[in-house]
Design a protein around this motif. Structure first.
Motif, mmCIF file in Angstrom:
data_model
loop_
_atom_site.group_PDB
_atom_site.id
_atom_site.type_symbol
_atom_site.label_atom_id
_atom_site.label_comp_id
_atom_site.label_asym_id
_atom_site.label_seq_id
_atom_site.Cartn_x
_atom_site.Cartn_y
_atom_site.Cartn_z
ATOM 1 N N GLU A 123 0.829 -1.200 0.000
ATOM 2 C CA GLU A 123 0.000 0.000 0.000
ATOM 3 C C GLU A 123 0.867 1.255 0.000
ATOM 4 O O GLU A 123 0.565 2.233 -0.680
ATOM 5 N N ALA A 124 1.951 1.208 0.766
ATOM 6 C CA ALA A 124 2.863 2.352 0.791
ATOM 7 C C ALA A 124 3.386 2.619 -0.607
ATOM 8 O O ALA A 124 3.445 3.765 -1.068
ATOM 9 N N GLY A 125 3.755 1.549 -1.320
ATOM 10 C CA GLY A 125 4.250 1.699 -2.681
ATOM 11 C C GLY A 125 3.196 2.286 -3.597
ATOM 12 O O GLY A 125 3.464 3.217 -4.370
ATOM 13 N N LEU A 126 1.983 1.763 -3.487
ATOM 14 C CA LEU A 126 0.892 2.274 -4.332
ATOM 15 C C LEU A 126 0.651 3.748 -4.044
ATOM 16 O O LEU A 126 0.437 4.548 -4.952
ATOM 17 N N ALA A 127 0.719 4.122 -2.775
ATOM 18 C CA ALA A 127 0.463 5.513 -2.392
ATOM 19 C C ALA A 127 1.489 6.442 -3.009
ATOM 20 O O ALA A 127 1.211 7.603 -3.280
ATOM 21 N N LEU A 128 2.696 5.913 -3.233
ATOM 22 C CA LEU A 128 3.733 6.738 -3.850
ATOM 23 C C LEU A 128 3.614 6.735 -5.365
ATOM 24 O O LEU A 128 4.424 7.352 -6.058
ATOM 25 N N GLY A 129 2.648 6.014 -5.882
ATOM 26 C CA GLY A 129 2.440 5.989 -7.320
ATOM 27 C C GLY A 129 3.419 5.107 -8.056
ATOM 28 O O GLY A 129 3.650 5.271 -9.247
ATOM 29 N N ILE A 130 4.029 4.171 -7.364
ATOM 30 C CA ILE A 130 4.951 3.262 -8.024
ATOM 31 C C ILE A 130 4.149 2.195 -8.765
ATOM 32 O O ILE A 130 3.126 1.730 -8.276
ATOM 33 N N ALA A 131 4.659 1.842 -9.941
ATOM 34 C CA ALA A 131 3.940 0.831 -10.725
ATOM 35 C C ALA A 131 3.933 -0.500 -9.977
ATOM 36 O O ALA A 131 4.863 -0.818 -9.231
ATOM 37 N N ARG A 132 2.877 -1.257 -10.217
ATOM 38 C CA ARG A 132 2.667 -2.504 -9.491
ATOM 39 C C ARG A 132 3.846 -3.467 -9.637
ATOM 40 O O ARG A 132 4.310 -4.067 -8.661
ATOM 41 N N TRP A 133 4.360 -3.597 -10.864
ATOM 42 C CA TRP A 133 5.434 -4.568 -11.068
ATOM 43 C C TRP A 133 6.694 -4.154 -10.327
ATOM 44 O O TRP A 133 7.461 -4.989 -9.863
ATOM 45 N N LYS A 134 6.881 -2.822 -10.185
ATOM 46 C CA LYS A 134 8.053 -2.370 -9.442
ATOM 47 C C LYS A 134 7.875 -2.621 -7.960
ATOM 48 O O LYS A 134 8.824 -2.974 -7.250
ATOM 49 N N ILE A 135 6.649 -2.459 -7.500
ATOM 50 C CA ILE A 135 6.383 -2.745 -6.090
ATOM 51 C C ILE A 135 6.719 -4.201 -5.802
ATOM 52 O O ILE A 135 7.398 -4.524 -4.829
#
Lengths: 321, 291
Positions: free
Chosen positions: B180-192
C-alpha cells in the motif's frame, strides 16, 4: 488503482505507462499456468508414447501377467501387483509408526525435545532415494536375510506369505525401504493435523478425568481421524512412485508370488531398469503405458489426499513438501 | 497384551491404577516409535561414514572413473556433471517457479489460485521417474541423443512446483502495508512487486530455491534416460553427462568391490552436499525467525 494519482497531478506529469504492468502480470500468469501445462504435457506424452501398446493389447494389458520382450508380449499385472503390495507393506509399517511419532511430538514430548526430533525427521526426508538403495543393498538386505527373515519364517511360517526360499532381495525388503522413505511425510502431515486439534477438545477430556492416553484416544485421535487418513493416503501416493531404492532391493522379477520373501517388481522399477534398453517400438510403448498407469494411480491418490487434507484443515495446510 | 485387571474389592481404585498404567505404557510405546522413526537416518549416516570415508580421497575428486577391472579412479566428472545439471535445472525451475509464486501471491483470484495450488501440489507428487519418461519423449527422441540438456530439463521441471509453492508462502508473509505504501507513492505494481515485496522476502525465496536444489540434487530416476551418465568429461551439453546419483547407482549394482567402495564414497559426498544445503537453510531461516 494508481489512476487517482494521475488525475490529481498537474497536466505536465508524463502519462502513466500501463504496458510494463500488464506484461509483468501476464508473464507471471503464464508461469503460474505452467503447472497446468505440465500436467497436460505429462498426460499427453505418456498417452502418445503408449498408443501402439494400447492399440495392440487393449485393456487386457492391465490383467495379463506375461512380460516377455523376446516374443514381444507385454502385460502389466505383475508390476501393478508389485507396486500395490510393496506400497501396502510400506503403509502398514509407516502409518502406525508415523502417527505414533506425531502423537509423541504434539502430545507428549517435552518442548525442548520436539525441535531436534523434527529436524532429524526432516533430514531423513532429504536423504536421496539412491542412497537408501545403496544402504539397502549392502546393509539392510544382508541383515534381513541372515537374521530377520529366518526368524520370521520360523514364527510366521504357517502363513503362506512367509514361506518359500529366502533370497534377501524381496517384496518385503522393498516395502520396508519404502516405509522408511515415506515415514517423514506421514509424520509431518500427521503432526500438522494433530496440531490443528483445538485444545478445548483435550481440556474437556481431561476435565472428565481421562488419563493422558485416554485424552489422546478419545479427544485427539477421533477428532483427527479423517486428517490422519489423508496423511496415510498422501504417504501411499509417495510410496507408489518410489523408484530407485525399491529397484535396488526388490529383486526385479516379474512374477506374482504369495510369498513376501520372493522377489517382485514394481511399475517404477521396470521403467527404470528396462526403458533405456527397450529395443522394439512395442516394448517402449508398453513401458510408456506402464508409466501412464503409474501416473494415473499416483495423481488420483494424490488428488484424493489433497482434497481430504484441504477440506479438513482449510487452505494452505494441505501443502506437500 | 497384559491381563485384564482382576476384579477387586475396590474396583475403582484398581481400574484407575490400570488406566494409569496403560497410559504410561502407551507413552513409552510412542517414545519408542519415535526412536524407530529416527533410527534409519543414523544407521544410514553411520554406514556412509564407515564405508565411504576411507574411499573419499584426493583421487575421488580429481580423477575420472577407471575402466572395469582397474582399481582407483574417481568421480570428478560426476561431481561437475551434477553441478552443470543443477545449474540448468535452476535456469528453468527458478524463474518459472518464482514468477508463478508471484502470480499466486500478488495477483490472481481466489478460485484460479486454489486450482493452481492444487495442481502444483499434485505435480509435486508425480513420481520422478515419470519426469524422465516425459523429457525423454520431449527432448531425447526428437534430437536422437541423450543429453545434459534433457537431464537439466527433467530436474528443472521438477523444481517448478516446489519453488512456486515456497515463493508464494514467503510472499504472502510480506505485510500488506508495504504494498500500500508503494501504491500511495504511485509506483507501478510490477516495481512494487520486484523491488519492495521481493526484496523483503528475498531470504525466504532463496531458502525455498535451495531446498528445491537439495531435493533434485539427489534425484536419479529422472536422469536415467535423459542425462544417461558418462564415464568421461562432457564436452558438449548436447551429449550424455555424468551425475553423482547415476554414478552411485551404476556402481552400487555392479559386481566389483572397488566400485562398491566408490559408490559409498560418492554417496557420502552427495549426502554431505545435500545435508549441508539443508542445514545451511535451517541456520538461515532460524536467523530470520529470531530477528
Amino acid at each position: 488503482m494508481s489512476k487517482p494519482i494521475s488525475e490529481s497531478t498537474p497536466p505536465a506529469q508524463r502519462p502513466v505507462r500501463r504496458w510494463p504492468d500488464v506484461s509483468f502480470r501476464l508473464v507471471a500468469l503464464l508461469a503460474a499456468l505452467s503447472v497446468v501445462a505440465l500436467i497436460v504435457l505429462v498426460g499427453w506424452e505418456l498417452y502418445s508414447g503408449s498408443r501402439l501398446a494400447v492399440a495392440k493389447f487393449g485393456p487386457g494389458f492391465l490383467v495379463h501377467s506375461r512380460w516377455d520382450p523376446v516374443s514381444d508380449e507385454y502385460g502389466a499385472l505383475p508390476f501393478i501387483a508389485g507396486t500395490l503390495v510393496s506400497s501396502l507393506i510400506a503403509l502398514v509399517i509407516a502409518v502406525p509408526l508415523g502417527v505414533a511419532t506425531a502423537l509423541f511430538l504434539t502430545e507428549m514430548a517435552p518442548v525442548r525435545l520436539r525441535q531436534p526430533v523434527i529436524t532429524v525427521i526432516e533430514l531423513l526426508a532429504a536423504v536421496p532415494s539412491v542412497i537408501f538403495g545403496l544402504w539397502g543393498i549392502f546393509v539392510m538386505i544382508p541383515f534381513l536375510r541372515d537374521h530377520v527373515f529366518p526368524v520370521m519364517q520360523s514364527v510366521l511360517g504357517f502363513l503362506p506369505f512367509f514361506r518359500g526360499p529366502i533370497y534377501g532381495v524381496s517384496m518385503l525388503a522393498g516395502g520396508l525401504i519404502v516405509a522408511i522413505m515415506i515415514l517423514p511425510i506421514i509424520t509431518s502431515v500427521s503432526r500438522e493435523i494433530l496440531r490443528s486439534v483445538p485444545n478445548l477438545q483435550r481440556e474437556a477430556a481431561y476435565a472428565l478425568g481421562a488419563t493422558h492416553w485416554e485424552v489422546i484416544r478419545i479427544a485427539v485421535l477421533s477428532y483427527a481421524r479423517r486428517g490422519l487418513f489423508g496423511a496415510a493416503v498422501l504417504g501411499l501416493g509417495r510410496a507408489l512412485g518410489e523408484t530407485m531404492a525399491v529397484t535396488m532391493v526388490i529383486g526385479n522379477r516379474p512374477d506374482i508370488s504369495l510369498s513376501l520373501f520372493a522377489p517382485g517388481y514394481t511399475l517404477a522399477s521396470v521403467i527404470a531398469n528396462e526403458f533405456a534398453e527397450a529395443t522394439s517400438d512395442l516394448y517402449l510403448n508398453s513401458l510408456f503405458e506402464l508409466g501412464l498407469v503409474l501416473v494415473v494411480l499416483t495423481i488420483a491418490v494424490n488428488a484424493l489426499a489433497q482434497l481430504m487434507l484441504r477440506t479438513l484443515a482449510g487452505p494452505g495446510t494441505g501443502k506437500v513438501n | 497384551m497384559e491381563p485384564r485387571p482382576p476384579p477387586s474389592p475396590q474396583p475403582t481404585a484398581a481400574v484407575a491404577a490400570w488406566r494409569r498404567w496403560k497410559s504410561r505404557a502407551m507413552s513409552l510405546t510412542m517414545g519408542l516409535c519415535t526412536l524407530a522413526v529416527m533410527a534409519p537416518l543414523f544407521f544410514v549416516l553411520y554406514f556412509l561414514l564407515r564405508e565411504g570415508a576411507s574411499a573419499l580421497d584426493w583421487n575421488f575428486f580429481t580423477q575420472l572413473p577407471k575402466p572395469t577391472g582397474e582399481t582407483g579412479g574417481g568421480m570428478a566428472n560426476a561431481l561437475v556433471g551434477t553441478m552443470v545439471l543443477l545449474t540448468m535445472a535452476g535456469l528453468i525451475g527458478v524463474p518459472v517457479g518464482v514468477l508463478g509464486g508471484i502470480y499466486l501471491a500478488e495477483y490472481g483470484s481466489d478460485r484460479v489460485n486454489r486450482l493452481i495450488r492444487f495442481w502444483a501440489d499434485v505435480l509435486n507428487g508425480v513420481p520422478s521417474i515419470v519426469w524422465g519418461m516425459v523429457v525423454y519423449a520431449l527432448l531425447v527422441v526428437p534430437f536422437k541423443t541423450f543429453s545434459a540438456y534433457a537431464g537439466g530439463a527433467a530436474l528443472g521441471l521438477m523444481m517448478i512446483p516446489l519453488v512456486m509453492r515456497t515463493t508464494e508462502e514467503v510472499l504472502i508473509l510480506v505485510p500488506q502495508s508495504y504494498r500500500e505504501a508503494g501504491l500511495a507513492l504511485g509506483i507501478a505494481r510490477w516495481k512494487i512487486v520486484t523491488v519492495i515485496v521481493m526484496k523483503t522476502a528475498l531470504k525466504g525465496i532463496v531458502t525455498g530455491v535451495l531446498v528445491a536444489f537439495a531435493r533434485v540434487a539427489g534425484e536419479t530416476a529422472p536422469l536415467l534416460f535423459t542425462a544417461l551418465g558418462n564415464n568421461f568429461w562432457n564436452r558438449n551439453l548436447a551429449e550424455p553427462i555424468a551425475a553423482m546419483p547415476l554414478q552411485i547407482f551404476a556402481y552400487a549394482i555392479s559386481p566389483y568391490d572397488d566400485w562398491h567402495r566408490q559408490a559409498w564414497a560418492g554417496a557420502l559426498a552427495l549426502m554431505v552436499l545435500i545435508l549441508g544445503l539443508n542445514l545451511f537453510v535451517r541456520l538461515v531461516s532460524r536467523d530470520r525467525a529470531k530477528s
